[in-house]
Motif scaffolding. Structure first.
Motif, short mmCIF file in Angstrom:
data_model
loop_
_atom_site.label_atom_id
_atom_site.label_comp_id
_atom_site.label_asym_id
_atom_site.label_seq_id
_atom_site.Cartn_x
_atom_site.Cartn_y
_atom_site.Cartn_z
N LEU A 104 -30.39 -2.93 -18.01
CA LEU A 104 -31.25 -2.71 -16.85
C LEU A 104 -30.66 -1.63 -15.95
CD1 LEU A 104 -32.24 -6.30 -15.64
CD2 LEU A 104 -33.62 -4.68 -16.92
N THR A 105 -31.55 -0.91 -15.31
CA THR A 105 -31.09 0.02 -14.29
C THR A 105 -30.67 -0.76 -13.05
OG1 THR A 105 -33.24 0.28 -13.24
CG2 THR A 105 -32.77 1.71 -15.13
N GLU A 106 -30.01 -0.10 -12.14
CA GLU A 106 -29.59 -0.76 -10.91
C GLU A 106 -30.78 -1.29 -10.12
OE1 GLU A 106 -27.13 0.19 -6.76
OE2 GLU A 106 -27.21 1.68 -8.37
N GLU A 107 -31.86 -0.51 -10.03
CA GLU A 107 -33.02 -0.96 -9.27
C GLU A 107 -33.71 -2.13 -9.95
OE1 GLU A 107 -33.52 -0.21 -6.37
OE2 GLU A 107 -32.23 1.55 -6.19
N GLU A 108 -33.73 -2.12 -11.29
CA GLU A 108 -34.30 -3.27 -12.01
C GLU A 108 -33.49 -4.53 -11.72
OE1 GLU A 108 -36.35 -1.27 -15.97
OE2 GLU A 108 -34.18 -1.64 -15.95
N GLU A 109 -32.20 -4.40 -11.74
CA GLU A 109 -31.35 -5.56 -11.46
C GLU A 109 -31.51 -6.03 -10.02
OE1 GLU A 109 -27.35 -4.57 -12.50
OE2 GLU A 109 -27.61 -5.26 -14.56
N ASN A 110 -31.70 -5.11 -9.10
CA ASN A 110 -31.85 -5.49 -7.70
C ASN A 110 -33.16 -6.20 -7.41
OD1 ASN A 110 -29.39 -4.45 -6.91
ND2 ASN A 110 -30.21 -2.47 -6.27
N SER A 111 -34.16 -5.99 -8.25
CA SER A 111 -35.49 -6.54 -7.95
C SER A 111 -35.87 -7.71 -8.84
CB SER A 111 -36.55 -5.44 -8.10
OG SER A 111 -36.61 -4.99 -9.45
N ALA A 112 -34.98 -8.12 -9.74
CA ALA A 112 -35.34 -9.17 -10.69
C ALA A 112 -34.14 -10.05 -11.02
CB ALA A 112 -35.90 -8.55 -11.97
N HIS A 151 -38.47 3.36 -8.42
CA HIS A 151 -38.16 3.03 -7.03
C HIS A 151 -38.69 4.07 -6.05
CE1 HIS A 151 -36.07 0.79 -3.98
NE2 HIS A 151 -35.45 1.88 -3.54
N GLU A 152 -38.47 5.33 -6.34
CA GLU A 152 -38.91 6.37 -5.40
C GLU A 152 -40.43 6.38 -5.24
OE1 GLU A 152 -36.96 8.10 -3.44
OE2 GLU A 152 -35.30 6.98 -4.33
N GLY A 153 -41.13 6.21 -6.36
CA GLY A 153 -42.59 6.18 -6.29
C GLY A 153 -43.09 4.96 -5.54
N LEU A 154 -42.43 3.84 -5.73
CA LEU A 154 -42.84 2.60 -5.08
C LEU A 154 -42.64 2.68 -3.58
CD1 LEU A 154 -43.86 -0.27 -5.19
CD2 LEU A 154 -41.57 -1.02 -5.84
N ILE A 155 -41.49 3.16 -3.15
CA ILE A 155 -41.25 3.19 -1.70
C ILE A 155 -42.15 4.22 -1.01
CG2 ILE A 155 -38.89 2.35 -1.94
CD1 ILE A 155 -37.89 5.16 -1.41
N ALA A 156 -42.50 5.27 -1.74
CA ALA A 156 -43.40 6.27 -1.15
C ALA A 156 -44.80 5.67 -0.96
CB ALA A 156 -43.47 7.49 -2.05
N GLN A 157 -45.30 4.95 -1.97
CA GLN A 157 -46.63 4.34 -1.84
C GLN A 157 -46.62 3.25 -0.78
OE1 GLN A 157 -48.73 3.48 -5.47
NE2 GLN A 157 -49.83 1.75 -4.56
#
Length: 267
Positions: A104-112, A151-157
């Motif tokens: 998992l990427t770091e962002e995947e691990e942080n969110s799941a 992550h970048e796309g999600l926080i922008a939306q």
């Protein structure tokens, strides 16, 4: 109650459509009955008859009254609020169907969180624990709107939706809430705000007269004033000051703290 084993973030199976993310305030998403035997009724204290006075003729002793039978032992029903509790939550993990369970990427691990080989969003993970401990029903708050998983796309939306005051459509109808006395509400913190879909739910749900408990995951902004915001929306409900707030980095290890919190509320 024994604690179920929830495995490491890095052991899991793919799931699609289970999502949770939380935005940090500075531009990051935050993602993350005993068997009480009824005591038998006490036997009445035995009356000892006095010795009769001597006389040429003694009257026959009265027939002894039989002692009442002790009440049979029965197991009491466990006290739970399962039939009157709902856990409603929004959860958005930054994972995809092709996410590698072992990488998992770091962002995947942080969110799941990975539980028994299944990926769960942070707030889904917590909702399942609360439901397990209270016997509650669960309702996952979903939107018809699509979100990117990078992550970048999600926080922008998310920023665009918050700035525009959007109210995304709910993908599933809200259940009949009249059957519930208590509602746990879970969500990630996005940009130190409630995710817009949470406004859609809170503004449409009839929660008047309910006891509300909140739980959320964040990336550094804590509760971010969302308790007060929700109390303002749900002015006819009672929103507890005792809520569960956890960093998205710590969700995978928060089970015992969460269980203790739920039991501390009286469940």
């Amino acid at each position: 109650m024994s604690k179920k084993t929830f495995l490491s973030r890095r052991r899991f199976v793919k799931t699609a459509g289970v999502f949770c993310a939380s935005l940090a305030g500075a531009g990051a998403l935050s993602a993350c009955a005993s068997e009480a035997a009824v005591e038998p009724a006490p036997e009445p204290e035995t009356q000892v008859d006095p010795e009769p006075a001597s006389s040429p003729e003694t009257e026959p002793e009265p027939e002894a009254t039989p002692e009442p039978e002790a009440a049979p032992e029965t197991d009491s029903e466990p006290t739970t609020a399962g039939e009157s509790v709902l856990v409603a939550y929004f959860s958005y993990p930054e994972t995809t169907a092709s996410s590698d369970p072992n990488n998992l990427t770091e962002e995947e691990e942080n969110s799941a969180v990975v539980v028994d080989g299944q990926i769960k969003g942070n707030n889904e993970f917590m909702a399942d624990i609360i439901a397990r401990e209270t016997g509650a029903d669960t309702f996952r708050i979903l939107t018809t709107r699509s979100y990117p998983t990078d992550h970048e796309g999600l926080i922008a939306q998310a920023q665009d939706e918050i700035n525009a005051g959007d109210r995304p459509d709910l993908a599933e109808p809200i259940p009949d809430l009249s059957q519930y006395d208590t509602v746990f509400i879970g969500y990630p913190i996005w940009w130190a705000e409630l995710p817009p879909i949470m406004h859609s739910f809170l503004e449409q749900a009839d929660l008047a007269g309910k006891q509300i408990y909140l739980f959320n995951s964040h990336g550094g902004s804590g509760n971010a004033g969302t308790k007060e915001e929700i109390q303002g929306i749900l002015s006819d409900a009672t929103v507890s000051d005792d809520n569960f707030v956890v960093s998205r980095d710590s969700v995978a290890n928060c089970e015992q703290d969460l269980v203790d919190w739920v039991h501390g509320l009286g469940f």
